[in-house]
Design a protein around this motif. Structure first.
Motif, PDB file in Angstrom:
ATOM      1  N   ILE A  50       0.892  -1.139   0.012  1.00  0.00           N
ATOM      2  CA  ILE A  50      -0.116   0.016   0.011  1.00  0.00           C
ATOM      3  C   ILE A  50       0.883   1.343   0.082  1.00  0.00           C
ATOM      4  CG2 ILE A  50      -1.673   1.070   1.246  1.00  0.00           C
ATOM      5  CD1 ILE A  50      -2.764  -1.360   2.110  1.00  0.00           C
ATOM      6  N   LYS A  51       2.089   0.989   0.865  1.00  0.00           N
ATOM      7  CA  LYS A  51       2.519   2.441   0.965  1.00  0.00           C
ATOM      8  C   LYS A  51       3.513   2.631   0.004  1.00  0.00           C
ATOM      9  CE  LYS A  51       5.597   4.933   4.125  1.00  0.00           C
ATOM     10  NZ  LYS A  51       7.013   4.782   4.960  1.00  0.00           N
ATOM     11  N   TYR A  52       4.152   1.606  -0.638  1.00  0.00           N
ATOM     12  CA  TYR A  52       4.991   2.120  -2.117  1.00  0.00           C
ATOM     13  C   TYR A  52       4.240   1.659  -3.080  1.00  0.00           C
ATOM     14  CZ  TYR A  52       8.550   1.830   1.976  1.00  0.00           C
ATOM     15  OH  TYR A  52       9.065   2.344   2.937  1.00  0.00           O
ATOM     16  N   LYS A  53       3.083   1.765  -3.213  1.00  0.00           N
ATOM     17  CA  LYS A  53       2.406   1.513  -4.634  1.00  0.00           C
ATOM     18  C   LYS A  53       2.890   2.568  -5.687  1.00  0.00           C
ATOM     19  CE  LYS A  53      -2.408   1.159  -5.993  1.00  0.00           C
ATOM     20  NZ  LYS A  53      -2.720   2.079  -6.778  1.00  0.00           N
ATOM     21  N   ALA A  54       3.311   1.920  -6.889  1.00  0.00           N
ATOM     22  CA  ALA A  54       3.947   2.588  -7.946  1.00  0.00           C
ATOM     23  C   ALA A  54       3.092   3.784  -8.148  1.00  0.00           C
ATOM     24  CB  ALA A  54       4.023   1.738  -8.961  1.00  0.00           C
ATOM     25  N   LYS A  55       3.812   4.861  -8.226  1.00  0.00           N
ATOM     26  CA  LYS A  55       3.124   6.085  -8.751  1.00  0.00           C
ATOM     27  C   LYS A  55       3.846   6.676  -9.920  1.00  0.00           C
ATOM     28  CE  LYS A  55       2.207   7.373  -3.773  1.00  0.00           C
ATOM     29  NZ  LYS A  55       3.379   6.997  -3.281  1.00  0.00           N
ATOM     30  N   GLY A  56       3.746   6.207 -11.097  1.00  0.00           N
ATOM     31  CA  GLY A  56       4.476   6.658 -12.171  1.00  0.00           C
ATOM     32  C   GLY A  56       5.649   5.874 -12.470  1.00  0.00           C
ATOM     33  N   GLU A  57       6.630   6.071 -11.770  1.00  0.00           N
ATOM     34  CA  GLU A  57       8.042   5.366 -11.848  1.00  0.00           C
ATOM     35  C   GLU A  57       7.875   3.702 -11.418  1.00  0.00           C
ATOM     36  OE1 GLU A  57      10.742   6.607  -7.976  1.00  0.00           O
ATOM     37  OE2 GLU A  57       8.593   7.420  -8.485  1.00  0.00           O
ATOM     38  N   GLU A  59      10.526   1.465 -10.700  1.00  0.00           N
ATOM     39  CA  GLU A  59      11.270   0.989  -9.564  1.00  0.00           C
ATOM     40  C   GLU A  59      12.165   2.178  -8.990  1.00  0.00           C
ATOM     41  OE1 GLU A  59      13.942  -2.092 -11.333  1.00  0.00           O
ATOM     42  OE2 GLU A  59      12.951  -3.682 -10.819  1.00  0.00           O
ATOM     43  N   PRO A  60      12.547   1.885  -7.677  1.00  0.00           N
ATOM     44  CA  PRO A  60      13.465   2.907  -7.139  1.00  0.00           C
ATOM     45  C   PRO A  60      14.761   3.222  -7.559  1.00  0.00           C
ATOM     46  CG  PRO A  60      13.282   1.045  -5.672  1.00  0.00           C
ATOM     47  CD  PRO A  60      12.267   0.793  -6.921  1.00  0.00           C
ATOM     48  N   LYS A  61      15.432   4.423  -7.737  1.00  0.00           N
ATOM     49  CA  LYS A  61      16.620   4.372  -8.382  1.00  0.00           C
ATOM     50  C   LYS A  61      17.685   3.628  -7.724  1.00  0.00           C
ATOM     51  CE  LYS A  61      15.260   9.254  -8.802  1.00  0.00           C
ATOM     52  NZ  LYS A  61      14.036   9.359  -7.603  1.00  0.00           N
ATOM     53  N   ASP A  62      17.686   3.248  -6.524  1.00  0.00           N
ATOM     54  CA  ASP A  62      18.723   2.169  -5.977  1.00  0.00           C
ATOM     55  C   ASP A  62      18.332   0.835  -6.234  1.00  0.00           C
ATOM     56  OD1 ASP A  62      16.717   2.218  -4.074  1.00  0.00           O
ATOM     57  OD2 ASP A  62      18.419   2.568  -2.478  1.00  0.00           O
TER      58      ASP A  62
END
Ligand code: CU
Length: 220
Positions: A50-57, A59-62
Motif C-alpha cells: 500500500i505504502k510503496y504503490k507505484a506512482k508513475g516510476e 522501480e526505485p533509483k537504487d
C-alpha cells in the motif's frame, strides 16, 4: 525431568498420556511462533504494497540491476537484530523438539512391558506372564505401559491414535514406545505403514481398564 501426566481444562482431563501432553505443548509452541512470524511477514507485505504503490516510476533509483553489485541498503544493526531473533526462534524450537524426542525415547522404569507383533493383517500382544491376545489389547490405567514393537513379516507401524504415539514394526528389530493412560476407555490401534491389501483394515482396540479390573483379567 518432571513429567506432566495430563492437564485439566474446566475440570476435564483433556490429555491422555505424558507424550500426548508433550506433543500438544510442542504443537502450541510451533503454532504460536509460526503465527507470529506469519502475521509480521504478511502484515509487512500488505503495509508495503500500500505504502510503496507505484506512482508513475516503476522501480526505485537504487534498485539492484542485473550484472551490477547492489548498493548497500539498510543498516547492519537491523541485520544483526534479525539474525539474533531468527537464531533465538530456531534454538527454542530445536530445544522443544529435543525435549520431546527425549521423553518419547526414554520410558520411565518399572513399567508393564508388552510385546507387540504386527503381521499381515493384525496385531498380537504378548504379556510378561505369557498371556497372548489378538486384536484387543488391555492395559491398566495410571501405569506406565511399554510396548516392544516388532513385525512377523513386512513393515508395519503400531499407532495409538488418541495417544499420539507410533512405533515402526520391523522384522528382526524392536522399537520401544510407551504411554501412561490417565483415562479408562476404548482407544484405536491403527497400522500407519502401507503393508498390503489389508492395510486399511489393520486396526485393533486398546482397552484401558481400572487397575483392579485389569488385575482380575490378567490373572485369568
Ligand atoms: Cu500393517
Amino acid at each position: 525431568m518432571k513429567v506432566r501426566i495430563y492437564f485439566k481444562f474446566k475440570g476435564r482431563i483433556i490429555v491422555l498420556s505424558p507424550i500426548t501432553a508433550q506433543w500438544d505443548w510442542l504443537f502450541i509452541l510451533y503454532a504460536t511462533i509460526g503465527s507470529i512470524v506469519g502475521a509480521i511477514v504478511i502484515g509487512f507485505l500488505i503495509y508495503s504494497s500500500i505504502k510503496y504503490k507505484a506512482k508513475g516510476e516503476r522501480e526505485p533509483k537504487d534498485a539492484p540491476s542485473l550484472g551490477k553489485i547492489p548498493a548497500e541498503r539498510g543498516t547492519m544493526k537491523v541485520a544483526f537484530v534479525l539474525t539474533l531473533i531468527v537464531a533465538g526462534i530456531l534454538f527454542t524450537i530445536t530445544l522443544g523438539t529435543m525435549q520431546t524426542v527425549d521423553l518419547i525415547e526414554k520410558p520411565p522404569k518399572g513399567s508393564l512391558t508388552i510385546e507387540v507383533h504386527a503381521y499381515q493383517w493384525g496385531w498380537k500382544f504378548i504379556y510378561p506372564n505369557g498371556k497372548q491376545v489378538v486384536g484387543e489389547l488391555r492395559v491398566p490405567k495410571n501405569e506406565v505401559i511399554t510396548f516392544k514393537v516388532t513385525s512377523d513379516d513386512v513393515f508395519h507401524n503400531f499407532g495409538l491414535i488418541e495417544f499420539k504415539v507410533k512405533g515402526d514394526a520391523i522384522k528382526g528389530k524392536i522399537n520401544t514406545i510407551w504411554i501412561k493412560p490417565s483415562q479408562a476407555g476404548v482407544y484405536t490401534i491403527q497400522c500407519f505403514e502401507l503393508c498390503g491389501i489389508g492395510h486399511s483394515w489393520m486396526k485393533g482396540k486398546m482397552i484401558v481398564m481400572e487397575p483392579e479390573d485389569f488385575d482380575r483379567w490378567y490373572a485369568e
